[in-house]
Motif scaffolding. Sequence first.
Motif, PDB file in Angstrom:
ATOM      1  N   SER A 129      44.812  50.648  34.637  1.00 10.74           N
ATOM      2  CA  SER A 129      43.481  50.678  34.023  1.00 10.74           C
ATOM      3  C   SER A 129      43.138  52.031  33.419  1.00 10.74           C
ATOM      4  CB  SER A 129      42.412  50.312  35.060  1.00 10.74           C
ATOM      5  OG  SER A 129      42.335  51.281  36.090  1.00 10.74           O
ATOM      6  N   LEU A 143      37.369  46.058  31.963  1.00 12.68           N
ATOM      7  CA  LEU A 143      37.925  44.895  32.655  1.00 12.68           C
ATOM      8  C   LEU A 143      38.756  44.032  31.721  1.00 12.68           C
ATOM      9  CD1 LEU A 143      35.012  43.708  34.969  1.00 12.68           C
ATOM     10  CD2 LEU A 143      37.349  44.210  35.704  1.00 12.68           C
ATOM     11  N   ILE A 147      42.771  43.626  32.190  1.00 10.05           N
ATOM     12  CA  ILE A 147      43.296  42.316  32.584  1.00 10.05           C
ATOM     13  C   ILE A 147      44.194  41.749  31.499  1.00 10.05           C
ATOM     14  CG2 ILE A 147      42.715  39.969  33.267  1.00 10.05           C
ATOM     15  CD1 ILE A 147      42.104  42.177  35.340  1.00 10.05           C
ATOM     16  N   ASP A 173      32.415  37.924  29.713  1.00  6.29           N
ATOM     17  CA  ASP A 173      33.286  37.779  30.877  1.00  6.29           C
ATOM     18  C   ASP A 173      34.644  37.216  30.454  1.00  6.29           C
ATOM     19  OD1 ASP A 173      31.073  38.565  32.317  1.00  6.29           O
ATOM     20  OD2 ASP A 173      30.545  36.536  32.967  1.00  6.29           O
ATOM     21  N   ASP A 211      41.247  41.303  44.717  1.00  7.51           N
ATOM     22  CA  ASP A 211      40.686  41.302  43.375  1.00  7.51           C
ATOM     23  C   ASP A 211      39.212  41.694  43.338  1.00  7.51           C
ATOM     24  OD1 ASP A 211      42.963  40.649  41.839  1.00  7.51           O
ATOM     25  OD2 ASP A 211      42.825  38.571  42.486  1.00  7.51           O
ATOM     26  N   ALA A 215      38.549  44.673  40.885  1.00 10.15           N
ATOM     27  CA  ALA A 215      37.742  44.550  39.665  1.00 10.15           C
ATOM     28  C   ALA A 215      36.710  45.660  39.588  1.00 10.15           C
ATOM     29  CB  ALA A 215      37.056  43.188  39.630  1.00 10.15           C
ATOM     30  N   HIS A 226      32.018  42.611  40.281  1.00 10.17           N
ATOM     31  CA  HIS A 226      32.629  42.357  38.977  1.00 10.17           C
ATOM     32  C   HIS A 226      33.653  41.222  39.018  1.00 10.17           C
ATOM     33  CE1 HIS A 226      30.890  45.673  36.662  1.00 10.17           C
ATOM     34  NE2 HIS A 226      31.017  46.419  37.732  1.00 10.17           N
ATOM     35  N   TYR A 227      33.707  40.491  40.126  1.00 10.52           N
ATOM     36  CA  TYR A 227      34.734  39.447  40.247  1.00 10.52           C
ATOM     37  C   TYR A 227      34.159  38.275  41.019  1.00 10.52           C
ATOM     38  CZ  TYR A 227      39.202  37.254  41.607  1.00 10.52           C
ATOM     39  OH  TYR A 227      40.239  36.379  41.810  1.00 10.52           O
ATOM     40  N   TRP A 244      36.225  37.542  35.700  1.00  5.39           N
ATOM     41  CA  TRP A 244      36.092  39.000  35.670  1.00  5.39           C
ATOM     42  C   TRP A 244      34.801  39.311  34.929  1.00  5.39           C
ATOM     43  CZ3 TRP A 244      40.135  41.147  38.377  1.00  5.39           C
ATOM     44  CH2 TRP A 244      41.240  40.306  38.579  1.00  5.39           C
ATOM     45  N   SER A 248      27.988  43.535  36.684  1.00  2.10           N
ATOM     46  CA  SER A 248      27.945  43.091  38.074  1.00  2.10           C
ATOM     47  C   SER A 248      26.529  42.756  38.525  1.00  2.10           C
ATOM     48  CB  SER A 248      28.515  44.173  38.987  1.00  2.10           C
ATOM     49  OG  SER A 248      27.604  45.256  39.116  1.00  2.10           O
TER      50      SER A 248
END
Length: 266
Positions: A129, A143, A147, A173, A211, A215, A226-227, A244, A248
Amino acid sequence: MTATPRPDARPSPGWRAVRALIRRGLLRTCRRQLGNRALHLADGEEVRWLPEDIERFLVTLDHAAEEMREIAGLQGLPDAGSRLMVELAIYTVAADAALRHHGVETGCAHAVVADVGWDLYRRMLRLSSLPARFISRDPGRRLRWTIRALLVFPFRPVGAPGYAARVFRDGDDLKTHFTHCPPQTFARTAAARHADPELLEAFRQSWCLYDWPGADLIAGDGKRGHYRRPHTLSAGDPVCDMCWKAQSGEPTLSAGKARASRKGNV
């Protein structure tokens, strides 16, 4: 009669080098984790392992990994990413079996395996990341970009027996609905082959719970949430329906405490 060779009996030199790097990093992490925690044993005793105890466990871990590797079918997987993830899952399951072999209580063994795995997974996520976190301050972009990169390697959805997934956007998302996961399939096979459901549970309590914090780490905005994943293959569901979340909506712990403090001072 000539014996049938094991599917993974003659890995390539490149794959042997990758396996050696994985093993070296794993053993170093195991030594650090096991040297800094108390272990609950199945007989009720609580102990701290000495260096000699840890080395005996690592020998057992190597033997268990070789046994697990014989049923993993690595050479039958369609791409390097799937093989890499299954190789890591082999060590996850083998570590749990080795800990319990040395008398560690089941719940404690699962917790140790989860902590060792998170140590390695967290470092992998920070590295993967890094470009997105360097380029953008927007958590949603971080994100989605990260991903998307991970869906090229190692989680490329090439179809079973490799990863199989549907990937799509829902506003800001990103959703990834996985219907086949090679590491989960291996862990389930190992649990069935050894008549030991705790092997699959060790996998679920480690891989399947990373995860959520992963995330949040990728988003890098100091917030949680965030997940989201209502279903998971390791629980017997037909899909891991991951979302994802770009925003949030959940504050940091410190921010929540600060608001509570301000309310108390009104």
